[in-house]
Design a protein around this motif. Structure first.
Motif, PDB file in Angstrom:
ATOM      1  N   GLY A 216       0.827  -1.203   0.000  1.00  0.00           N
ATOM      2  CA  GLY A 216       0.000   0.000   0.000  1.00  0.00           C
ATOM      3  C   GLY A 216       0.856   1.246   0.000  1.00  0.00           C
ATOM      4  N   GLY A 217       0.203   2.391   0.039  1.00  0.00           N
ATOM      5  CA  GLY A 217       0.945   3.650  -0.008  1.00  0.00           C
ATOM      6  C   GLY A 217       1.383   4.130   1.349  1.00  0.00           C
ATOM      7  N   LEU A 218       0.562   3.882   2.371  1.00  0.00           N
ATOM      8  CA  LEU A 218       0.816   4.468   3.684  1.00  0.00           C
ATOM      9  C   LEU A 218       0.424   3.472   4.772  1.00  0.00           C
ATOM     10  CD1 LEU A 218      -0.271   8.010   4.802  1.00  0.00           C
ATOM     11  CD2 LEU A 218      -1.021   6.046   6.105  1.00  0.00           C
ATOM     12  N   GLU A 219       1.283   3.343   5.780  1.00  0.00           N
ATOM     13  CA  GLU A 219       0.964   2.506   6.943  1.00  0.00           C
ATOM     14  C   GLU A 219       1.469   3.195   8.207  1.00  0.00           C
ATOM     15  OE1 GLU A 219       1.236  -2.025   6.324  1.00  0.00           O
ATOM     16  OE2 GLU A 219       2.874  -1.205   5.139  1.00  0.00           O
ATOM     17  N   TYR A 220       0.716   3.012   9.281  1.00  0.00           N
ATOM     18  CA  TYR A 220       1.155   3.507  10.585  1.00  0.00           C
ATOM     19  C   TYR A 220       1.796   2.339  11.323  1.00  0.00           C
ATOM     20  CZ  TYR A 220      -1.493   7.715   9.624  1.00  0.00           C
ATOM     21  OH  TYR A 220      -1.939   8.881   9.051  1.00  0.00           O
ATOM     22  N   ALA A 221       3.052   2.530  11.735  1.00  0.00           N
ATOM     23  CA  ALA A 221       3.785   1.434  12.364  1.00  0.00           C
ATOM     24  C   ALA A 221       4.331   1.884  13.712  1.00  0.00           C
ATOM     25  CB  ALA A 221       4.934   0.986  11.464  1.00  0.00           C
ATOM     26  N   SER A 222       4.616   0.917  14.563  1.00  0.00           N
ATOM     27  CA  SER A 222       5.253   1.245  15.841  1.00  0.00           C
ATOM     28  C   SER A 222       6.753   0.980  15.713  1.00  0.00           C
ATOM     29  CB  SER A 222       4.657   0.430  16.982  1.00  0.00           C
ATOM     30  OG  SER A 222       4.690  -0.942  16.688  1.00  0.00           O
ATOM     31  N   CYS A 223       7.529   1.860  16.315  1.00  0.00           N
ATOM     32  CA  CYS A 223       8.984   1.785  16.205  1.00  0.00           C
ATOM     33  C   CYS A 223       9.576   1.376  17.544  1.00  0.00           C
ATOM     34  CB  CYS A 223       9.534   3.142  15.776  1.00  0.00           C
ATOM     35  SG  CYS A 223      11.321   3.166  15.581  1.00  0.00           S
ATOM     36  N   ARG A 224      10.414   0.364  17.491  1.00  0.00           N
ATOM     37  CA  ARG A 224      11.030  -0.131  18.724  1.00  0.00           C
ATOM     38  C   ARG A 224      12.293   0.662  19.077  1.00  0.00           C
ATOM     39  NH1 ARG A 224      13.165  -4.899  18.391  1.00  0.00           N
ATOM     40  NH2 ARG A 224      12.845  -5.423  16.201  1.00  0.00           N
ATOM     41  N   HIS A 225      12.965   1.156  18.042  1.00  0.00           N
ATOM     42  CA  HIS A 225      14.303   1.687  18.274  1.00  0.00           C
ATOM     43  C   HIS A 225      14.692   2.531  17.058  1.00  0.00           C
ATOM     44  CE1 HIS A 225      18.764   0.508  19.380  1.00  0.00           C
ATOM     45  NE2 HIS A 225      18.463   1.751  19.707  1.00  0.00           N
ATOM     46  N   PHE A 226      15.465   3.585  17.276  1.00  0.00           N
ATOM     47  CA  PHE A 226      15.961   4.423  16.180  1.00  0.00           C
ATOM     48  C   PHE A 226      17.473   4.333  16.157  1.00  0.00           C
ATOM     49  CE2 PHE A 226      17.635   8.502  14.624  1.00  0.00           C
ATOM     50  CZ  PHE A 226      16.973   8.615  13.407  1.00  0.00           C
ATOM     51  N   LEU A 227      18.036   4.031  14.980  1.00  0.00           N
ATOM     52  CA  LEU A 227      19.487   3.936  14.818  1.00  0.00           C
ATOM     53  C   LEU A 227      19.977   5.150  14.030  1.00  0.00           C
ATOM     54  CD1 LEU A 227      19.574   0.197  13.598  1.00  0.00           C
ATOM     55  CD2 LEU A 227      19.838   1.020  15.956  1.00  0.00           C
ATOM     56  N   HIS A 228      21.069   5.761  14.472  1.00  0.00           N
ATOM     57  CA  HIS A 228      21.593   6.948  13.799  1.00  0.00           C
ATOM     58  C   HIS A 228      22.857   6.589  13.018  1.00  0.00           C
ATOM     59  CE1 HIS A 228      22.058  11.143  12.952  1.00  0.00           C
ATOM     60  NE2 HIS A 228      23.211  11.251  13.590  1.00  0.00           N
ATOM     61  N   LYS A 229      22.757   6.631  11.686  1.00  0.00           N
ATOM     62  CA  LYS A 229      23.867   6.315  10.782  1.00  0.00           C
ATOM     63  C   LYS A 229      24.540   4.980  11.138  1.00  0.00           C
ATOM     64  CE  LYS A 229      24.763  11.213   9.831  1.00  0.00           C
ATOM     65  NZ  LYS A 229      25.751  12.329   9.827  1.00  0.00           N
ATOM     66  N   PRO A 230      23.758   3.905  11.189  1.00  0.00           N
ATOM     67  CA  PRO A 230      24.318   2.614  11.588  1.00  0.00           C
ATOM     68  C   PRO A 230      25.073   1.943  10.436  1.00  0.00           C
ATOM     69  CG  PRO A 230      22.023   2.347  11.016  1.00  0.00           C
ATOM     70  CD  PRO A 230      22.323   3.815  10.875  1.00  0.00           C
ATOM     71  N   ASP A 231      25.984   1.040  10.741  1.00  0.00           N
ATOM     72  CA  ASP A 231      26.572   0.223   9.678  1.00  0.00           C
ATOM     73  C   ASP A 231      25.610  -0.921   9.352  1.00  0.00           C
ATOM     74  OD1 ASP A 231      26.976  -1.818  11.642  1.00  0.00           O
ATOM     75  OD2 ASP A 231      28.965  -1.021  12.108  1.00  0.00           O
ATOM     76  N   VAL A 232      25.873  -1.613   8.245  1.00  0.00           N
ATOM     77  CA  VAL A 232      24.941  -2.637   7.759  1.00  0.00           C
ATOM     78  C   VAL A 232      24.804  -3.773   8.778  1.00  0.00           C
ATOM     79  CG1 VAL A 232      24.534  -4.375   5.956  1.00  0.00           C
ATOM     80  CG2 VAL A 232      25.312  -2.072   5.326  1.00  0.00           C
ATOM     81  N   GLU A 233      25.912  -4.124   9.404  1.00  0.00           N
ATOM     82  CA  GLU A 233      25.869  -5.209  10.406  1.00  0.00           C
ATOM     83  C   GLU A 233      24.919  -4.854  11.553  1.00  0.00           C
ATOM     84  OE1 GLU A 233      28.809  -7.360  13.659  1.00  0.00           O
ATOM     85  OE2 GLU A 233      29.704  -6.123  12.072  1.00  0.00           O
ATOM     86  N   THR A 234      24.970  -3.601  12.003  1.00  0.00           N
ATOM     87  CA  THR A 234      24.080  -3.160  13.092  1.00  0.00           C
ATOM     88  C   THR A 234      22.624  -3.189  12.637  1.00  0.00           C
ATOM     89  OG1 THR A 234      25.828  -1.737  13.972  1.00  0.00           O
ATOM     90  CG2 THR A 234      23.568  -1.255  14.679  1.00  0.00           C
ATOM     91  N   MET A 235      22.358  -2.763  11.403  1.00  0.00           N
ATOM     92  CA  MET A 235      20.981  -2.810  10.880  1.00  0.00           C
ATOM     93  C   MET A 235      20.444  -4.243  10.923  1.00  0.00           C
ATOM     94  SD  MET A 235      21.171  -0.452   7.469  1.00  0.00           S
ATOM     95  CE  MET A 235      22.468   0.760   7.291  1.00  0.00           C
ATOM     96  N   ARG A 236      21.273  -5.186  10.489  1.00  0.00           N
ATOM     97  CA  ARG A 236      20.818  -6.588  10.462  1.00  0.00           C
ATOM     98  C   ARG A 236      20.618  -7.114  11.879  1.00  0.00           C
ATOM     99  NH1 ARG A 236      20.886  -8.201   5.371  1.00  0.00           N
ATOM    100  NH2 ARG A 236      22.516  -7.527   3.922  1.00  0.00           N
ATOM    101  N   ARG A 237      21.590  -6.826  12.737  1.00  0.00           N
ATOM    102  CA  ARG A 237      21.527  -7.348  14.103  1.00  0.00           C
ATOM    103  C   ARG A 237      20.298  -6.836  14.847  1.00  0.00           C
ATOM    104  NH1 ARG A 237      25.807  -5.206  15.902  1.00  0.00           N
ATOM    105  NH2 ARG A 237      24.914  -3.691  17.362  1.00  0.00           N
ATOM    106  N   CYS A 238      19.922  -5.587  14.562  1.00  0.00           N
ATOM    107  CA  CYS A 238      18.792  -4.977  15.272  1.00  0.00           C
ATOM    108  C   CYS A 238      17.444  -5.267  14.623  1.00  0.00           C
ATOM    109  CB  CYS A 238      18.998  -3.467  15.374  1.00  0.00           C
ATOM    110  SG  CYS A 238      20.401  -3.007  16.398  1.00  0.00           S
ATOM    111  N   GLY A 239      17.455  -5.947  13.469  1.00  0.00           N
ATOM    112  CA  GLY A 239      16.193  -6.294  12.810  1.00  0.00           C
ATOM    113  C   GLY A 239      15.583  -5.165  12.012  1.00  0.00           C
ATOM    114  N   ALA A 240      16.438  -4.271  11.478  1.00  0.00           N
ATOM    115  CA  ALA A 240      15.931  -3.129  10.723  1.00  0.00           C
ATOM    116  C   ALA A 240      15.743  -3.432   9.239  1.00  0.00           C
ATOM    117  CB  ALA A 240      16.884  -1.946  10.874  1.00  0.00           C
ATOM    118  N   VAL A 241      16.346  -4.535   8.741  1.00  0.00           N
ATOM    119  CA  VAL A 241      16.328  -4.814   7.301  1.00  0.00           C
ATOM    120  C   VAL A 241      15.056  -5.552   6.907  1.00  0.00           C
ATOM    121  CG1 VAL A 241      17.565  -5.904   5.390  1.00  0.00           C
ATOM    122  CG2 VAL A 241      18.848  -4.878   7.280  1.00  0.00           C
TER     123      VAL A 241
END
Length: 595
Positions: A216-241
């Motif tokens: 769809g075009g738009l969804e409201y989601a809940s966010c568990r955590h915000f990462l600031h300029k993370p490396d790819v490994e951190t994105m994967r480890r935190c479940g952001a991908v």
């Protein structure tokens, strides 16, 4: 999930609709709730603020902006830099000082534009928020585009502050029945699907995977955590991908090139603060007194939010260009203040985020990026006096509010804005020419940035033109004179250039603090009595470097870019733009009467 071409076409249609809505509001008073109560622009110092106010006043006078809103320019407090987070806090203080408790009932658009644009120096004098865009009649600037892209927000927003930056563009489409609503307590941020490489230089949301589908075009989601300029490994480890185009499940595969069915992360752009949290932040700012460090509105506010937030980030200064004492303590206090505050995320599945903060991004997006050109309907020649029989334009050029005289040549991939280009002038490829008047035979080299400023010294108007290679690093500096051999100007060592120009190496060569010796502070640009002469002199400087031939600068007063901005005469620069504007209008009238 529609194909990439369909998604791009949907963004173009939605963008066109928003531009039409803004056009209908320009020059007339908006009805209550139809537009922002306050549009606030930040400035780094009093001189920059004065320039912004002049440009806003001119726009309002020409009826290029909606009326009825309160337009303000708020200057950062003097002294140490406080970052866009500090500026956000300061704006809250300014609003309370101006309006008392009434400010808590306002819907506010806050645009951060307080930098000196060292990575895009043609925007340094008049501000990135006033960067011209290659469309509109007369041309739109970034300010109008921002107002258009957010035109639907005020009608669906509770009192609060929407925070954005001056050098990015968010294009998006939503379903016919879908509405972007800012009505929840806490923070609410927009999220855009982006390649993992983009995520390493932006903020990334770790979303509750069960709260959205990626469709769809738009969804409201809940966010568990915000990462600031993370490396790819951190994105994967935190479940952001996630997987784009049909599944929000966590992914561990390789990133693809397609806009659909490839890995992505959801990155940040703008965010909203409801008034209850804004009041908490204002109280915090008052208790802190003068800030002793730079605060990042994204890294230092958003990382404290969501149920998965921890204090770990407060100690991490790896993304900080200048580590300052007191930063960790301020972050810890902000974390204590904001911990437990909701971070609501509006996922815009069909959206694109474009950053236009560097010369390379500016050239790419305005000339060769076919997607942005299609979605915003960019023109090769926007509001200019030009005859294709009389001047030669290379492929993918961008000419904005300029006069091109018969016989001139503009190379492929170059941008010419607010300039008058004479008949015997050639501009190389991938160059930027801004605010210039070239009235004699001249060749602007390829990959060159040429930007002219009016300045006022001892009450007299003079002119200086800065010239650099588009890849020169104006932010780089060294602390010692003995280290300036590491600085490069147009691909050549600065020491070699100084020798060619007959400029002596000494402490007086650089303006400002002696610990920041770089291209930004190097006194190398000659002050001239006319605009055209200043351009000629700077082109001769470039020519001497290109051909390793001497060109004496000893007879001139020389300024650094830093000093050019201190002495800039905004009124005279706007006067030159007005002359070009009037000439274009005259030529159009003549063409109509000839028909």
């Amino acid at each position: 999930m529609p194909a990439a071409g369909e998604r791009s076409a949907a963004r173009r249609e939605a963008t066109g609709r928003r531009l039409v809505r803004l056009a209908a509001l320009r020059g007339r008073a908006a009805r209550p709730g139809e537009f922002w109560d306050v549009v606030a622009v930040t400035a780094a110092d009093a001189e920059q603020a004065r320039g912004y106010r002049q440009q806003l006043a001119e726009k309002l006078g020409r009826k290029e902006l909606p009326l009825g809103a309160r337009y303000h320019v708020f200057v950062d407090p003097p002294g140490r830099k406080i970052g866009n987070g500090g500026s956000t806090l300061h704006v809250l203080r300014c609003l309370e000082d101006l309006y008392g408790d009434k400010w808590t009932s306002f819907i506010v658009l806050l645009i951060h534009s307080g930098g000196y644009s060292q990575r895009l120096p043609n925007a340094s004098a008049l501000g990135k928020i006033f960067t011209a865009l290659p469309f509109g009649d007369p041309v739109y600037q970034m300010l109008e585009l921002k107002l258009a892209m957010y035109i639907d927000f005020p009608r669906h927003m509770k009192p609060g502050i929407l925070v954005t930056c001056s050098d990015d563009i968010e294009l998006y489409s939503t379903g016919v029945t879908e509405t972007i609503t800012f009505d929840k307590p806490g923070f609410t941020a927009l999220a855009h699907p982006s390649d993992l490489a983009v995520g390493t230089t932006h903020g990334v949301f770790v979303l509750d995977q069960s709260s959205f589908s990626g469709k769809g075009g738009l969804e409201y989601a809940s966010c568990r955590h915000f990462l600031h300029k993370p490396d790819v490994e951190t994105m994967r480890r935190c479940g952001a991908v996630c997987v784009r185009g049909g599944s929000a499940r966590q992914s561990s595969g390789e990133c693809g090139d397609s806009e659909v069915d490839s890995e992505c992360v959801y990155t940040d752009s703008i965010f909203y603060i409801d008034h209850s949290v804004a009041k908490q932040l204002l109280t915090f700012y008052k208790e802190m007194g003068a800030l002793c460090c730079e605060i990042d509105a994204y890294g230092d506010f958003l990382q404290a939010l969501g149920p998965g937030a921890t204090q770990d980030y407060t100690q991490n200064t790896s993304n900080i260009t200048k580590e300052e004492s007191g930063l960790v303590e301020v972050r810890q206090k902000l974390y204590s203040l904001l911990r437990g505050t909701a971070l609501n995320v509006i996922v815009l599945n069909n959206s694109k985020f474009y950053h236009i903060g560097t010369t390379q991004e500016y050239l790419f997006h305005f000339t060769t990026d076919s997607k942005l050109k299609f979605e915003l309907d960019f023109l090769s020649v926007a509001f200019s006096a030009f005859s294709d029989k009389a001047a030669t334009l290379g492929r993918s050029t961008s000419v904005i509010q300029s006069v091109l005289e018969p016989g001139c040549r503009i190379g492929p991939g170059s941008i010419v804005e607010y300039s008058r280009i004479g008949p015997e002038v050639s501009v190389g490829q991938s160059s930027i020419v801004s605010g210039a008047y070239i009235d004699v035979r001249a060749a602007v080299p390829s990959s060159c940035l040429l930007s002219s400023l009016s300045i006022k010294i001892n009450g007299q108007v003079k002119y200086v033109s800065m010239a650099f290679g588009v890849e020169d690093d104006l932010k780089k500096s060294v602390k010692l004179l003995s280290d300036i051999h590491s600085l490069q100007f147009f691909g050549v060592g600065l020491l070699e250039c100084l020798a060619l120009w007959g400029v002596k190496v000494s402490e007086q060569l650089f303006s400002g603090e002696n610990t920041h010796l770089g291209l930004w502070t190097a006194r190398i640009f000659p002050v001239c009595s006319t605009l055209s002469e200043s351009v000629r002199m700077s082109l001769k400087m470039l020519n001497s470097v290109q051909h390793m031939s001497a060109f004496e600068l000893s007879g001139f007063q020389l300024l650094s870019v830093e000093e050019m901005l201190t002495y800039k005469d905004v009124e005279d620069m706007l006067k030159f733009r007005k002359q070009i504007y009037d000439e274009i209008c005259l030529q159009r009238q003549k063409e109509k009467s000839d028909l």
